[in-house]
Write a protein that holds these residues in place. Structure first.
Motif, short mmCIF file in Angstrom:
data_model
loop_
_atom_site.label_atom_id
_atom_site.label_comp_id
_atom_site.label_asym_id
_atom_site.label_seq_id
_atom_site.Cartn_x
_atom_site.Cartn_y
_atom_site.Cartn_z
N GLN A 99 0.85 -1.19 0.00
CA GLN A 99 0.00 0.00 0.00
C GLN A 99 0.88 1.24 0.00
OE1 GLN A 99 -3.54 0.24 0.06
NE2 GLN A 99 -2.96 2.31 -0.48
N VAL A 100 0.67 2.12 -0.98
CA VAL A 100 1.40 3.38 -1.05
C VAL A 100 0.35 4.49 -1.06
CG1 VAL A 100 3.06 4.76 -2.35
CG2 VAL A 100 3.23 2.26 -2.37
N HIS A 101 0.16 5.12 0.10
CA HIS A 101 -0.89 6.13 0.24
C HIS A 101 -0.69 7.31 -0.72
CE1 HIS A 101 -2.90 4.10 3.48
NE2 HIS A 101 -1.73 3.93 4.09
N ASP A 102 0.55 7.65 -1.01
CA ASP A 102 0.83 8.78 -1.92
C ASP A 102 0.41 8.50 -3.36
OD1 ASP A 102 1.84 10.34 0.14
OD2 ASP A 102 3.92 9.76 -0.25
N LEU A 103 0.12 7.26 -3.69
CA LEU A 103 -0.31 6.92 -5.05
C LEU A 103 -1.83 6.78 -5.16
CD1 LEU A 103 2.41 4.31 -6.08
CD2 LEU A 103 2.23 6.72 -6.75
N ALA A 104 -2.54 6.97 -4.04
CA ALA A 104 -4.00 6.88 -4.08
C ALA A 104 -4.55 7.90 -5.07
CB ALA A 104 -4.58 7.11 -2.69
N GLY A 105 -5.44 7.46 -5.93
CA GLY A 105 -6.01 8.32 -6.96
C GLY A 105 -5.29 8.24 -8.29
N THR A 106 -4.13 7.58 -8.32
CA THR A 106 -3.39 7.41 -9.57
C THR A 106 -4.01 6.25 -10.35
OG1 THR A 106 -1.36 8.12 -8.47
CG2 THR A 106 -1.11 6.95 -10.56
#
Length: 116
Positions: A99-106
């Protein structure tokens, strides 16, 4: 009959080269598009690759890359490093989710986006 077969082969050979430039361009576009969805996964012991699987920031990689780790570093094609957390692992199938929260919405990689 041999003449008909010969004509058919000649026609096929002439048609093939005209399709090649378009196909090559399409392949380059596919590679360029997919590269933005591929990430380097780093731990202190290993390095591997994964791809963005879901829009929530989930990346799929091999289990052996992240085995024994909870926190990992995920690097994008621009060498930007992001924090990732191993949220699932299957040693049986050698698959893990990060899980990479900074990539959410990509937008993730989709198999049907482009055809090879």
């Amino acid at each position: 009959m041999p003449n008909v077969e010969k004509e058919k082969n000649t026609t096929d050979q002439k048609a093939s080269p005209s399709l090649k430039p378009s196909t090559e361009k399409e392949k380059k576009e596919i590679i360029r598009d997919v590269q933005t969805k591929v990430y380097t996964i780093l731990t202190t012991d290993s390095q591997g690759y994964g791809f963005l699987f879901q829009e929530n920031g989930a990346i799929v990689t091999n289990a052996h890359v992240v085995a024994g780790y909870i926190d990992v570093v995920v690097r994008d094609q621009n060498n930007r490093e992001l924090n990732g957390t191993v949220i699932g692992i299957s040693n049986q199938y050698d698959v893990a989710l990060i899980q990479v929260h900074d990539l959410a919405g990509t937008p993730p990689f989709r198999n049907g986006d482009k055809r090879v």
